[in-house]
Design a protein around this motif. Sequence first.
Motif, PDB file in Angstrom:
ATOM      1  N   MET A  96       0.506  -1.073  -0.006  1.00 51.26           N
ATOM      2  CA  MET A  96      -0.277   0.107  -0.024  1.00 51.26           C
ATOM      3  C   MET A  96       1.001   1.090   0.177  1.00 51.26           C
ATOM      4  SD  MET A  96      -3.043   1.703  -0.029  1.00 51.26           S
ATOM      5  CE  MET A  96      -4.098   0.416   0.444  1.00 51.26           C
ATOM      6  N   ALA A  97       1.967   1.412   0.359  1.00 50.59           N
ATOM      7  CA  ALA A  97       2.612   2.513   0.866  1.00 50.59           C
ATOM      8  C   ALA A  97       3.578   2.696  -0.136  1.00 50.59           C
ATOM      9  CB  ALA A  97       3.775   2.190   2.322  1.00 50.59           C
ATOM     10  N   MET A  98       3.993   1.954  -0.860  1.00 46.96           N
ATOM     11  CA  MET A  98       4.431   1.964  -2.806  1.00 46.96           C
ATOM     12  C   MET A  98       3.157   1.792  -3.411  1.00 46.96           C
ATOM     13  SD  MET A  98       6.655  -1.815  -3.193  1.00 46.96           S
ATOM     14  CE  MET A  98       7.179  -1.765  -4.169  1.00 46.96           C
ATOM     15  N   ARG A  99       2.274   1.567  -3.408  1.00 45.68           N
ATOM     16  CA  ARG A  99       1.268   2.151  -4.031  1.00 45.68           C
ATOM     17  C   ARG A  99       0.643   3.631  -4.122  1.00 45.68           C
ATOM     18  NH1 ARG A  99      -1.966  -2.348  -2.526  1.00 45.68           N
ATOM     19  NH2 ARG A  99      -1.509  -4.176  -3.399  1.00 45.68           N
ATOM     20  N   ASN A 100       1.037   4.160  -2.919  1.00 44.37           N
ATOM     21  CA  ASN A 100       0.856   5.616  -2.496  1.00 44.37           C
ATOM     22  C   ASN A 100       1.579   6.430  -3.270  1.00 44.37           C
ATOM     23  OD1 ASN A 100      -2.309   5.074  -1.516  1.00 44.37           O
ATOM     24  ND2 ASN A 100      -1.135   5.004   0.826  1.00 44.37           N
ATOM     25  N   GLU A 101       3.201   6.075  -3.118  1.00 45.74           N
ATOM     26  CA  GLU A 101       4.126   6.352  -3.337  1.00 45.74           C
ATOM     27  C   GLU A 101       3.945   7.154  -5.260  1.00 45.74           C
ATOM     28  OE1 GLU A 101       9.276   6.082  -3.943  1.00 45.74           O
ATOM     29  OE2 GLU A 101       8.165   5.451  -1.267  1.00 45.74           O
ATOM     30  N   LEU A 102       3.610   5.838  -5.637  1.00 46.46           N
ATOM     31  CA  LEU A 102       3.764   5.109  -7.139  1.00 46.46           C
ATOM     32  C   LEU A 102       2.903   6.503  -7.829  1.00 46.46           C
ATOM     33  CD1 LEU A 102       4.987   4.003  -9.413  1.00 46.46           C
ATOM     34  CD2 LEU A 102       3.241   2.532  -9.820  1.00 46.46           C
ATOM     35  N   GLU A 103       1.668   6.248  -6.785  1.00 48.39           N
ATOM     36  CA  GLU A 103       0.305   7.522  -7.484  1.00 48.39           C
ATOM     37  C   GLU A 103       0.510   9.214  -7.197  1.00 48.39           C
ATOM     38  OE1 GLU A 103      -4.266   8.374  -6.113  1.00 48.39           O
ATOM     39  OE2 GLU A 103      -3.530   6.497  -5.222  1.00 48.39           O
ATOM     40  N   ASN A 104       1.275   9.732  -5.980  1.00 42.61           N
ATOM     41  CA  ASN A 104       2.132  10.462  -5.593  1.00 42.61           C
ATOM     42  C   ASN A 104       3.298  10.823  -6.529  1.00 42.61           C
ATOM     43  OD1 ASN A 104      -0.065  10.747  -3.700  1.00 42.61           O
ATOM     44  ND2 ASN A 104       1.707  10.454  -2.010  1.00 42.61           N
ATOM     45  N   GLU A 105       3.514   9.805  -7.549  1.00 36.04           N
ATOM     46  CA  GLU A 105       4.626  10.100  -8.123  1.00 36.04           C
ATOM     47  C   GLU A 105       4.121  10.923  -9.469  1.00 36.04           C
ATOM     48  OE1 GLU A 105       8.315   8.190 -10.805  1.00 36.04           O
ATOM     49  OE2 GLU A 105       7.582   7.183  -9.069  1.00 36.04           O
ATOM     50  N   TYR A 106       3.295  10.176  -9.575  1.00 35.48           N
ATOM     51  CA  TYR A 106       2.934  10.392 -11.188  1.00 35.48           C
ATOM     52  C   TYR A 106       1.669  10.939 -11.293  1.00 35.48           C
ATOM     53  CZ  TYR A 106       5.195   7.195 -13.547  1.00 35.48           C
ATOM     54  OH  TYR A 106       6.471   6.525 -13.949  1.00 35.48           O
TER      55      TYR A 106
END
Length: 191
Positions: A96-106
């Motif tokens: 979940m943390a990785m998904r959130n980080e990716l979402e914020n980046e994109y």
Amino acid sequence: MENQTHSTKRNNKSHRGGQKTHRILMPQSSIKFAIGEKKYKLSLEDKSRQRINEAYSKINYLEAKNNQDAQVLRQEYVEKLQEIDELDGKKESELMAMRNELENEYTGKLDVVAANSEEIAITEYKPFLDLLFGKQAGDEIFWMVNNNSIAVNKIIASVMLEFNQANDVEDYMVRQVNNVMKMKAKANEAN
């Protein structure tokens, strides 16, 4: 003036040698538009058409490139999200943390693309409207739509649709042929 005809004789009766005077539809030399409460006139002179086509091609290129950049980013995001979902041995909280980080980046990257879109509207639309309708037309039209670049884009699209239709020689030729056919039908009815 589009449907007006021109004749070298005062009437359409036969003259020397039995030849008839041919009627020719007068092509438009300008297009009039009412945008909001204001009226604008677009010249169809050759030099105007060339500048308009060049400027509009530039806008189309910039917008297409920007849209392509957005599509590439969305595709990258989907692919990286799938990679995260396929990871084994990670806790759900880590995923979940990785998904959130990716979402914020994109989201940040797509915000840049959206800002580029607004920049294109500001730097290209106003001068283009000035080219179409004269100085300050860009500012006037943006003001009319409360600086809504999407509304301005729709206005430009409508203007260019009419512009391209007025410059369509094939369409003009079809109208001319139809006019000649009507004249022949009337002549045959009279005989």
